[in-house]
Design an enzyme around this catalytic site. Structure first.
Site, PDB file in Angstrom:
ATOM      1  N   THR A  78       0.854  -1.196   0.000  1.00  0.00           N
ATOM      2  CA  THR A  78       0.000   0.000   0.000  1.00  0.00           C
ATOM      3  C   THR A  78       0.887   1.242   0.000  1.00  0.00           C
ATOM      4  OG1 THR A  78      -1.745  -1.171   1.191  1.00  0.00           O
ATOM      5  CG2 THR A  78      -1.764   1.226   1.349  1.00  0.00           C
ATOM      6  N   SER A 108       2.011   5.255  -2.197  1.00  0.00           N
ATOM      7  CA  SER A 108       2.208   5.908  -3.491  1.00  0.00           C
ATOM      8  C   SER A 108       3.276   5.214  -4.334  1.00  0.00           C
ATOM      9  CB  SER A 108       2.564   7.381  -3.288  1.00  0.00           C
ATOM     10  OG  SER A 108       3.701   7.502  -2.449  1.00  0.00           O
ATOM     11  N   GLY A 150       6.215  -0.449  -0.130  1.00  0.00           N
ATOM     12  CA  GLY A 150       6.999   0.726   0.238  1.00  0.00           C
ATOM     13  C   GLY A 150       7.450   0.642   1.684  1.00  0.00           C
ATOM     14  N   GLY A 200       3.966   1.654   7.757  1.00  0.00           N
ATOM     15  CA  GLY A 200       2.649   1.827   8.372  1.00  0.00           C
ATOM     16  C   GLY A 200       2.075   3.225   8.361  1.00  0.00           C
ATOM     17  N   ARG A 201       2.688   4.162   7.600  1.00  0.00           N
ATOM     18  CA  ARG A 201       2.075   5.497   7.523  1.00  0.00           C
ATOM     19  C   ARG A 201       0.680   5.377   6.901  1.00  0.00           C
ATOM     20  NH1 ARG A 201       2.719   8.186  11.174  1.00  0.00           N
ATOM     21  NH2 ARG A 201       1.264   9.595  10.171  1.00  0.00           N
ATOM     22  N   GLY A 202       0.495   4.355   6.079  1.00  0.00           N
ATOM     23  CA  GLY A 202      -0.813   4.158   5.453  1.00  0.00           C
ATOM     24  C   GLY A 202      -1.730   3.259   6.273  1.00  0.00           C
ATOM     25  N   GLU A 208       0.276  -5.906   5.591  1.00  0.00           N
ATOM     26  CA  GLU A 208       1.532  -5.856   4.822  1.00  0.00           C
ATOM     27  C   GLU A 208       2.543  -6.861   5.376  1.00  0.00           C
ATOM     28  OE1 GLU A 208       1.406  -1.211   3.289  1.00  0.00           O
ATOM     29  OE2 GLU A 208       2.401  -1.671   5.156  1.00  0.00           O
TER      30      GLU A 208
HETATM   31  C1  5RP Z   1       1.598   1.807   4.306  1.00  0.00           C
HETATM   32  C2  5RP Z   1       3.086   1.765   4.200  1.00  0.00           C
HETATM   33  C3  5RP Z   1       3.685   2.418   2.998  1.00  0.00           C
HETATM   34  O1  5RP Z   1       4.312   1.442   2.236  1.00  0.00           O
HETATM   35  C4  5RP Z   1       4.666   3.464   3.441  1.00  0.00           C
HETATM   36  O2  5RP Z   1       3.985   4.407   4.251  1.00  0.00           O
HETATM   37  C5  5RP Z   1       5.321   4.177   2.245  1.00  0.00           C
HETATM   38  O3  5RP Z   1       4.368   4.896   1.525  1.00  0.00           O
HETATM   39  P1  5RP Z   1       4.755   5.750   0.245  1.00  0.00           P
HETATM   40  O4  5RP Z   1       5.240   4.806  -0.794  1.00  0.00           O
HETATM   41  O5  5RP Z   1       3.468   6.451  -0.135  1.00  0.00           O
HETATM   42  O6  5RP Z   1       5.827   6.757   0.649  1.00  0.00           O
HETATM   43  O7  5RP Z   1       3.792   1.212   5.012  1.00  0.00           O
HETATM   44  O8  5RP Z   1       1.145   1.210   5.494  1.00  0.00           O
END
Ligand code: 5RP
Length: 223
Positions: free
Chosen positions: A30, A32, A87, A100-102, A108
């Protein structure tokens, strides 16, 4: 003018998607950066007639897969995956990371664990000498108070993750709360990962320190 961080994410995503071979079953993370990988995978399915199946780690990823024409399956159908692409928010030189920002880190980690190879796609801004970001922790709502107490005993500073409009807690795709817990510099990532997971009511945390051997890190814009 193009944004160099976005271009680095795109490059990392495309290179990961190009690692996928015909017939593979692929974990889809998950965020960008992985969405660039999925876009490329969708193009390859159309242009090369590639046969792949994806296991999505979030509802958002499942929707993207539909948009890009990537057929989906489940871990019930395919408990072992050829590779997973995802990511990360911080990656250290030993390929340990915080994710885990998402708020998708629980699924995951399950998907990464199921994969023979874990391909992590980042821009160079995610590389750190040592992990020090707040650790996302998925928590059973019933246990929120007791988990916060235990996290403080571990030396953390837990904060409930709220929605962008600060109108209440973020609810994960699994129906749980997400706590961001700062520990400062994490001296022993594997030890902290285990200690957090041992708290009753914790369902998973965003430290990925135990799958470094099968992890390949692709830093966009760098060969
Ligand atoms: C989501 C995640 C993402 O992979 C992580 O936050 C990186 O995100 P991005 O590719 O948008 O920078 O761990 O839970």
């Amino acid at each position: 003018m193009s944004d160099p961080v976005v271009e680095a994410k795109r490059d990392a995503g495309i290179r990961a998607a190009d690692m996928v071979k015909d017939g593979m079953v692929v974990g889809l993370g998950t965020g960008s950066t992985v969405f660039f990988a999925m876009e490329r995978l969708g193009e390859r399915i159309k242009s090369e007639g590639l046969h792949v199946l994806g296991v999505p780690t979030s509802n958002q990823t499942a929707m993207r897969a539909e948009e890009y024409g990537i057929p989906l399956t489940t871990l019930t159908q395919h408990p072992q995956l050829d590779l997973a692409i995802d990511g990360a928010d911080q990656v250290d030189p030993k390929k340990r990371m915080i994710k885990g920002r998402g708020a998708a880190h629980l699924r995951e980690k399950v998907v990464a664990d199921a994969a023979n190879q874990f391909v992590v796609v980042i821009d160079a801004g995610k590389e750190v000498a040592g992990l020090d970001a707040a650790v996302p922790i998925e928590v059973l709502p019933f246990a929120y108070g007791s988990v916060v107490r235990r996290l403080r005993e571990l030396g953390g500073e837990p904060v409930m993750r709220n929605g962008v409009k600060k109108d209440g807690p973020v609810i994960s795709d699994n129906g749980n709360y997400v706590i961001d817990c700062a520990f400062g510099a994490v001296a022993d990532p594997a030890g902290l990962e285990t200690a957090i997971n041992a708290i009753p009511g914790v369902l998973g945390n965003g430290i990925f320190a135990r799958m470094t051997e099968k992890t390949v890190v692709i830093v966009g814009g760098r060969k």
